[in-house]
Design an enzyme around this catalytic site. Structure first.
Site, short mmCIF file in Angstrom:
data_model
loop_
_atom_site.label_atom_id
_atom_site.label_comp_id
_atom_site.label_asym_id
_atom_site.label_seq_id
_atom_site.Cartn_x
_atom_site.Cartn_y
_atom_site.Cartn_z
N ALA A 42 0.84 -1.21 0.00
CA ALA A 42 0.00 0.00 0.00
C ALA A 42 0.87 1.25 0.00
O ALA A 42 1.85 1.34 0.75
CB ALA A 42 -0.90 0.00 1.24
N GLY A 133 19.68 0.68 11.75
CA GLY A 133 19.65 0.06 10.42
C GLY A 133 19.98 -1.42 10.41
O GLY A 133 19.28 -2.24 11.02
N LYS A 204 15.12 6.22 19.00
CA LYS A 204 15.87 4.95 19.05
C LYS A 204 16.39 4.71 20.46
O LYS A 204 16.42 3.56 20.93
CB LYS A 204 17.02 5.01 18.04
CG LYS A 204 16.53 5.09 16.59
CD LYS A 204 17.65 5.47 15.64
CE LYS A 204 17.16 5.56 14.20
NZ LYS A 204 18.11 6.20 13.30
N GLY A 303 19.64 3.76 4.95
CA GLY A 303 19.75 3.46 3.52
C GLY A 303 18.89 2.26 3.14
O GLY A 303 18.52 1.44 3.97
P1 NAP Z 1 9.76 6.99 2.38
O1 NAP Z 1 10.82 6.77 1.37
O2 NAP Z 1 9.22 8.35 2.57
O3 NAP Z 1 8.55 5.98 2.04
C1 NAP Z 1 7.32 6.01 2.68
C2 NAP Z 1 6.35 5.10 1.93
O4 NAP Z 1 5.14 5.03 2.66
C3 NAP Z 1 6.01 5.62 0.53
O5 NAP Z 1 5.87 4.55 -0.35
C4 NAP Z 1 4.66 6.31 0.74
O6 NAP Z 1 3.81 6.26 -0.41
C5 NAP Z 1 4.06 5.45 1.82
N1 NAP Z 1 3.13 6.19 2.66
C6 NAP Z 1 3.41 7.23 3.49
N2 NAP Z 1 2.28 7.67 4.09
C7 NAP Z 1 1.28 6.89 3.62
C8 NAP Z 1 -0.11 6.84 3.85
N3 NAP Z 1 -0.71 7.71 4.68
N4 NAP Z 1 -0.85 5.90 3.20
C9 NAP Z 1 -0.25 5.02 2.36
N5 NAP Z 1 1.08 5.02 2.11
C10 NAP Z 1 1.82 5.94 2.72
O7 NAP Z 1 10.25 6.50 3.82
P2 NAP Z 1 11.44 5.47 4.16
O8 NAP Z 1 12.75 6.19 4.17
O9 NAP Z 1 11.29 4.25 3.35
O10 NAP Z 1 11.12 5.17 5.72
C11 NAP Z 1 10.05 4.33 6.07
C12 NAP Z 1 10.14 4.01 7.56
O11 NAP Z 1 11.38 3.36 7.82
C13 NAP Z 1 10.13 5.23 8.48
O12 NAP Z 1 9.48 4.90 9.67
C14 NAP Z 1 11.62 5.48 8.75
O13 NAP Z 1 11.84 6.13 9.98
C15 NAP Z 1 12.11 4.06 8.81
N6 NAP Z 1 13.53 3.90 8.52
C16 NAP Z 1 14.08 4.45 7.41
C17 NAP Z 1 15.43 4.26 7.13
C18 NAP Z 1 16.08 4.85 5.94
O14 NAP Z 1 17.32 4.75 5.83
N7 NAP Z 1 15.36 5.48 5.02
C19 NAP Z 1 16.20 3.47 8.02
C20 NAP Z 1 15.59 2.89 9.15
C21 NAP Z 1 14.25 3.11 9.39
P3 NAP Z 1 4.22 7.07 -1.76
O15 NAP Z 1 5.44 6.37 -2.25
O16 NAP Z 1 3.07 6.90 -2.67
O17 NAP Z 1 4.47 8.47 -1.33
N1 HSE Z 2 16.94 9.01 9.28
C1 HSE Z 2 17.55 7.90 9.93
C2 HSE Z 2 19.05 8.09 9.99
C3 HSE Z 2 17.22 6.64 9.20
O1 HSE Z 2 19.57 8.99 9.32
O2 HSE Z 2 19.70 7.37 10.72
C4 HSE Z 2 17.65 5.42 9.93
O3 HSE Z 2 16.87 5.21 11.05
#
Ligand code: NAP
Ligand code: HSE
Length: 437
Positions: A42, A133, A204, A303
């Site tokens: 989704a 991560g 965290k 990442g």
């Molecule tokens: P992101 O790139 O912004 O992706 C979010 C995804 O969720 C997108 O596909 C978005 O849809 C979807 N989404 C957001 N709100 C929504 C809603 N209300 N209804 C349906 N879909 C929705 O985020 P991300 O970097 O992957 O991070 C996701 C989670 O992982 C977060 O909690 C973040 O803290 C955690 N995290 C991230 C990292 C990292 O390195 N990025 C590392 C560890 C943990 P659309 O694509 O259509 O906009």
């Molecule tokens: N925004 C977070 C970071 C993603 O930079 O560490 C990983 O949790």
């Protein structure tokens, strides 16, 4: 037999999860004992272009095609934010689906309700990717070190800020340029102020504290500061003094009074310490157990693929566990009941500090500042003053203090703030001593 996985979110992390599940099908099947299949994902906008294009028909705009779907056994929440993530995770658990989440904000704020629901339903909720991560720190605390009274946990928990601090230490990119790079590399949160103001690392730290000590602090209990006030001068002084500046998260039991001290602040770390050498988007955690001694874990903290590695590892573990019994009795946080204990107020925590004052080079300035510190019981260990800038007549006056409670230091700085020669608020950075080794 087959385990079907549904995704809530197909952004940086969701696409990485999809990539591993689809491209490593044979490997995962060997690890689980039967295939893992991606059933549905989704998103907000199914028509948007994707870094790893999904198979046709995978994406939907309706999260309830994942949540409550009787054909999906494991729901992976990688959408981020508090709502609708909270509602969807609770609904998935209520409908009997196991959950994996990378969402530390959700767990730090609504964790008690979510973990209680999982326990009541006898379901698994795994969250290895929510902290550091790819590093398996959740399993390390919950399982590997279960025999230990944890004495301290100290870590670099945010990849974006570590990336920026590394650039600033090396004198390369500006703050803005380094942040932009981190965003482009997929490290930053959707709202990067969560990273640079320290909120993400504080989330965290809440989770590490509960895993290590069985105490679930609120965000208000934690002294949390980001990196936005640090100036190039602080990095130059840190180097001259033999330190490296890191955004350091610590939870520790004070050996004197037995109280729990939890804080997230920029800190000066001795250059030779293992944590000082952790650079770029890497994260690291040092855990001291009473029986294990020091354990040091390090790896990619953010990442697409490193985070997906942790998420899919959780999915594999759930698929294995769910086959052997119908109802889990394993506590998701590693404790069967949490303690009512609270954490020590920030003002009572003792530390050494680095202080940098910008002053007019006038007689008596040093004595006046030293006097204010002395009135509040803060003793000075070292002073550095360079020649005044010939253009402005301004100087940086740097002091390293002996250990003192933060409340005394703040009161002394309030006292000194009225000095006419002071050009602005003092910069304060904790100096971390890593007692006992
Ligand atoms: P992101 O790139 O912004 O992706 C979010 C995804 O969720 C997108 O596909 C978005 O849809 C979807 N989404 C957001 N709100 C929504 C809603 N209300 N209804 C349906 N879909 C929705 O985020 P991300 O970097 O992957 O991070 C996701 C989670 O992982 C977060 O909690 C973040 O803290 C955690 N995290 C991230 C990292 C990292 O390195 N990025 C590392 C560890 C943990 P659309 O694509 O259509 O906009
Ligand atoms: N925004 C977070 C970071 C993603 O930079 O560490 C990983 O949790």
């Amino acid at each position: 037999m087959q385990t079907n996985v549904g995704l809530l979110g197909y952004g940086t992390v969701g696409a990485g999860v999809a990539k591993i599940i689809t491209m490593e099908e044979a490997l995962l099947s060997q690890k689980v004992g039967w295939p893992l299949k991606l059933a549905r994902a989704a998103v907000r906008d199914p028509s948007a272009a994707r870094a790893f294009p999904p198979p046709p028909g995978l994406l939907t705009a309706d999260p309830y095609e994942v949540v409550g779907n009787p054909d999906i056994q494991v729901v992976v929440e990688v959408m981020g934010g508090l709502e609708p993530a909270r509602t969807l995770v609770l609904a998935a658990l209520e409908s009997g689906q196991h959950v994996v989440t990378a969402n530390k904000a959700l767990l730090a704020v609504h964790g008690l309700e979510i973990f209680e629901t999982a326990a009541r339903k006898g379901l698994e909720i795994f969250f290895e990717a929510a902290v550091a991560g790819a590093i398996p720190v959740i399993r390390t605390l919950k399982e590997g070190l279960a025999a230990n009274r944890i004495q301290s946990v100290a870590g670099i928990l945010n990849g974006t800020t570590n990336y920026i601090l590394t650039s600033m230490t090396r004198g390369g990119a500006t703050f803005g340029e380094a942040l932009k790079d981190a965003q482009e590399l997929g490290y930053a949160e959707a709202d990067p102020t969560m990273d640079v103001e320290g909120t993400d690392a504080a989330h965290k730290l809440v989770l590490l504290t509960v895993l290590a000590y069985g105490v679930f602090p609120t965000l208000d209990d934690i002294r949390a500061e980001g990196i936005t006030k640090l100036a190039p001068a602080d990095f130059r002084f840190a180097e001259a003094l033999g330190y490296v500046i890191k955004l350091l998260a610590t939870a520790a039991e004070n050996p004197g009074d037995g109280k729990l001290e939890v804080r997230l602040q920029p800190a000066m770390i001795p250059r030779g310490h293992l944590l000082a050498g952790v650079n770029g988007a890497m994260n690291a955690i040092m855990i001291r157990g009473h029986a294990s001694g020091d354990i040091f874990l390090s790896g990619a903290g953010a990442g697409m693929m490193p985070t997906a590695s942790a998420v899919v590892g959780d999915v594999v573990e759930i698929a294995r566990l769910a086959s052997s019994r119908t109802r889990t009795t394993k506590p998701s946080l590693g404790w069967h009941s949490l303690k009512a204990e609270t954490v020590k107020p920030a003002g009572e925590i003792r530390s050494r500090h680095y202080l940098r004052f910008s002053v007019r080079d006038r007689p008596g300035v040093l004595a006046a500042i030293a006097g204010a510190l002395a009135r509040h019981g803060v003793s000075i260990a070292q002073v550095i003053q360079k020649e005044a800038d010939p253009g402005t007549g301004h100087v940086h006056l740097v002091m390293l203090t002996h250990s003192a409670p933060e409340a005394g230091l703040r009161a002394a700085l309030d006292d000194a703030a009225s000095l006419e020669s002071l050009l602005g608020p003092a910069m304060v950075i904790r100096v971390e001593e890593f007692a006992g080794g």
